[in-house]
Design a protein around this motif. Structure first.
Motif, mmCIF file in Angstrom:
data_model
loop_
_atom_site.group_PDB
_atom_site.id
_atom_site.type_symbol
_atom_site.label_atom_id
_atom_site.label_comp_id
_atom_site.label_asym_id
_atom_site.label_seq_id
_atom_site.Cartn_x
_atom_site.Cartn_y
_atom_site.Cartn_z
ATOM 1 N N UNK A 115 -1.337 20.061 -16.728
ATOM 2 C CA UNK A 115 -2.852 19.411 -17.118
ATOM 3 C C UNK A 115 -3.467 19.420 -15.939
ATOM 4 N N UNK A 116 -2.935 19.370 -14.890
ATOM 5 C CA UNK A 116 -3.732 18.877 -13.514
ATOM 6 C C UNK A 116 -4.121 17.549 -13.400
ATOM 7 N N UNK A 117 -3.755 16.531 -14.254
ATOM 8 C CA UNK A 117 -4.207 15.350 -14.154
ATOM 9 C C UNK A 117 -3.244 14.624 -12.884
ATOM 10 N N UNK A 118 -4.012 13.976 -12.202
ATOM 11 C CA UNK A 118 -3.360 13.011 -10.937
ATOM 12 C C UNK A 118 -3.083 11.592 -11.351
ATOM 13 N N UNK A 137 5.409 21.418 -1.657
ATOM 14 C CA UNK A 137 4.381 20.797 -1.232
ATOM 15 C C UNK A 137 3.764 19.647 -2.339
ATOM 16 N N UNK A 138 3.043 18.500 -1.639
ATOM 17 C CA UNK A 138 2.929 17.263 -2.658
ATOM 18 C C UNK A 138 4.146 16.633 -3.062
ATOM 19 N N UNK A 139 3.822 15.612 -3.831
ATOM 20 C CA UNK A 139 5.083 14.693 -4.239
ATOM 21 C C UNK A 139 5.433 15.217 -5.762
ATOM 22 N N UNK A 140 6.544 16.109 -5.762
ATOM 23 C CA UNK A 140 6.791 16.872 -6.693
ATOM 24 C C UNK A 140 8.319 16.857 -7.211
ATOM 25 N N UNK A 141 9.270 16.889 -6.309
ATOM 26 C CA UNK A 141 10.648 16.893 -6.478
ATOM 27 C C UNK A 141 11.130 18.220 -6.798
ATOM 28 N N UNK A 190 0.846 -1.086 -0.013
ATOM 29 C CA UNK A 190 0.001 -0.113 0.198
ATOM 30 C C UNK A 190 0.815 1.193 0.182
ATOM 31 N N UNK A 191 0.368 2.414 -0.672
ATOM 32 C CA UNK A 191 1.107 3.545 -0.548
ATOM 33 C C UNK A 191 0.379 4.266 0.754
ATOM 34 N N UNK A 192 1.327 3.875 1.763
ATOM 35 C CA UNK A 192 0.600 4.273 3.101
ATOM 36 C C UNK A 192 0.418 5.559 3.352
ATOM 37 N N UNK A 193 1.127 6.524 2.735
ATOM 38 C CA UNK A 193 0.764 7.872 3.342
ATOM 39 C C UNK A 193 0.480 8.798 2.105
ATOM 40 N N UNK A 194 1.541 9.217 1.169
ATOM 41 C CA UNK A 194 1.365 9.740 -0.139
ATOM 42 C C UNK A 194 0.720 8.796 -1.114
ATOM 43 N N UNK A 195 -0.179 9.133 -2.085
ATOM 44 C CA UNK A 195 -0.443 7.952 -2.780
ATOM 45 C C UNK A 195 -0.827 8.308 -4.331
ATOM 46 N N UNK A 196 -0.717 9.476 -4.856
ATOM 47 C CA UNK A 196 -0.976 9.918 -6.333
ATOM 48 C C UNK A 196 0.170 11.002 -6.582
ATOM 49 N N UNK A 197 0.370 11.062 -7.931
ATOM 50 C CA UNK A 197 1.251 11.995 -8.427
ATOM 51 C C UNK A 197 0.816 12.836 -9.427
#
Length: 525
Positions: A226-229, A505-509, A60-67
């Motif tokens: 695009x804003x796509x997750x 903020x977010x999974x971005x790098x 499972x993606x235990x904490x963050x989960x989408x990119x």
């Protein structure tokens, strides 16, 4: 405590979350001697996969989960072995209308189907046309803003010129988002679906004059223009794994189980970083120190006056199911409904009511949340037994759950029960009947509150963005390379490379990339 040449580095990175790994990879590829120190026994921070339930072979993606915000350019430049898969369904939002279950389905691949869903829900074309215009505008903003996130920080005036649309600038950067939502949409459910993107991990409301909701909304709609997750194939651990592999291949040194306890520097020359490892203490020296931790944590490490404590506001629930539950709205296939973002109790008025209750210190009577099923897009996170059994994972992210609600030891259980009860309201069968059981016979469900995130990941207040998000521009002229890249601190040789940086903020790098660019700009002049 003496140091020697082997303890000296061009850059010491504090924190091995995904941003720290990005910074390490870029700097090592540029020939810098890099050491990364991580407190936990593994790197990745919140971007990790885990087998959360004994005997259940599901990562499972235990904490963050989408990119969404990880730039394709970073993936290319670091040669990451990573696949991000697009979700065909954007969202489904169930609701009762005239005593009958119905809902709004947004199919990213089929605009005609989405249009028909709007028409069925609202009885006309108005909301569909308003939706198309509104998200047409955010798409144009995304195309113009997102490329700036990996460039030197623009001024406010420069970003406004780049957007080139005064009305949109006013609506998104100057006035509370609620004004635009209420002006554009008439249907309460449609308004709520729009507003949810302004509330993820952010405790705020539609008319907050501080514009916290606007900043959160912006980052949720501009990803990669695009804003796509997207779904990370293999789970969030695949993102971390690819980044760690890139950093190691470039020559970076990654040390886990190393808790940094102090950073000593006057801002000039080198900095000394003290850390604990295997019961002992060691010191390393860095020309630059990049901190992939919250500003509040950095203040503690430097011995500075701490900033206002941040407060996280979410409930993360992980589940494994024996089967997907049936819906009250029988017109929608659960495989469609749960493949995108499944909104629960997120009408516009419901969101405002929940905020008011939480702000007064009470658990929301109808907790709003959203769910998504990773395994409908990517089943590679399941082992052979789980695949054979047809198991599915389900992630619930609850809104308006600030840390202040969880001082009572029983609060987490009550919040979990209330959130699952709201899910049951839109299902044709209780979610409890669909849960798998682990090797000990217990239902496969776990919850993570802000205090849990503080304890497990070191996030002050459990704030997933480390502190309130910022607009992606400079309010005043920036000084030095770190200032130009939005990663400066009060010490010129200490940089932020985590979510607390400008454009974090977010999974971005992105903060990791920008901190590395600031170091390279300054040291190659």
């Amino acid at each position: 405590m003496e140091t020697n040449a082997s303890s000296r580095y061009d850059a010491v990175i504090v924190g091995g979350g995904h941003n720290g790994l990005v910074a390490a990879a870029y700097l090592a590829r540029a020939g810098r001697r890099v050491l990364l120190l991580e407190r936990l026994p593994r790197v990745g921070g919140a971007a990790v996969s885990a087998e959360a339930f004994p005997g259940i072979d599901a990562r499972l993606s235990r904490y963050s989960y989408l990119v969404s915000l990880l730039p394709h350019a970073i993936v290319r430049e670091l040669d990451l072995r990573l696949e991000l898969r697009r979700r065909r369904i954007s969202s489904y939002t169930p609701v009762m209308r005239d005593g009958k279950p119905t809902g709004l389905l947004v199919d990213a691949a089929d605009p005609d189907r989405t249009r028909e869903s709007f028409r069925t829900l609202t009885g006309g074309e108005r909301e569909w046309e308003a939706w198309r215009r509104f998200y047409g505008t955010t798409a144009r903003i995304a195309e113009r803003v997102f490329p700036t996130l990996t460039e030197p920080l623009p001024s406010r005036a420069e970003l406004r010129r780049r957007i080139g649309d005064d009305a949109s600038w006013e609506a998104l950067f100057e006035r509370p988002l609620g004004e635009a939502v209420e002006r554009t949409f008439a249907d309460d459910l449609v308004r709520g679906v729009v507003l949810t993107d302004a509330l993820i991990g952010t405790f705020t409301h539609a008319h907050d004059p501080s514009l916290r909701q606007n900043r959160c909304f912006l980052y949720h709609v501009i990803g990669n223009g695009t804003g796509d997750w997207d779904v990370p194939v293999g789970g969030m651990g695949a993102v971390t794994g690819a980044l760690a592999e890139a950093a190691l291949a470039a020559g970076a040194e990654l040390r886990t189980g190393c808790e940094v306890t102090a950073i000593a520097t006057d801002g000039r020359g080198d900095a000394e970083v003290t850390y604990r490892h295997d019961g002992g203490e060691a010191v390393v020296v860095g020309r630059k120190v990049l901190v992939n931790a919250a500003p509040a944590t950095l203040a503690r490490l430097l011995g500075d006056e701490p900033p206002v404590p941040p407060e996280g506001a979410q409930l993360k629930v992980n589940m494994v199911l024996r089967r997907l539950p049936a819906l009250r709205d029988s017109a929608v296939d659960p495989r469609d409904a749960f493949a995108g973002t499944f909104h629960i109790a997120e009408g516009y008025r419901q969101l405002e009511t929940a905020y008011g209750e939480a702000a007064s210190g009470r658990l929301p009577s109808a907790p709003p949340s959203e769910i998504y099923c990773h395994t409908l897009t990517d089943r590679s996170i399941l082992g052979p037994d789980a695949t054979r059994q047809g198991l599915h994972t389900l992630t619930l992210f609850g809104l308006h759950m600030p840390a202040r609600l969880f001082t009572d030891p029983g609060a987490k259980e009550r919040a979990l029960a209330a959130s699952l009860a709201q899910l049951d309201e839109v299902l044709a069968e209780p979610i409890a009947d669909c849960l798998a059981t682990d090797a000990d016979g217990r239902p496969c469900v776990e919850a993570k509150t802000p205090p849990d995130l503080e304890r497990e990941l070191g996030l002050p207040g459990g704030h997933i963005f480390h502190r309130d998000l910022s607009f992606p521009y400079a309010d005043e002229e920036a000084a030095g390379a770190a200032g130009r890249w939005g990663v400066a601190t009060a010490r010129p040789n200490v940089l932020l490379c985590g979510a607390g940086a400008v454009r974090g903020g977010g999974v971005s790098g992105i903060p990791g990339h920008n901190a590395a660019m600031a170091v390279l700009e300054e040291t190659t002049r």
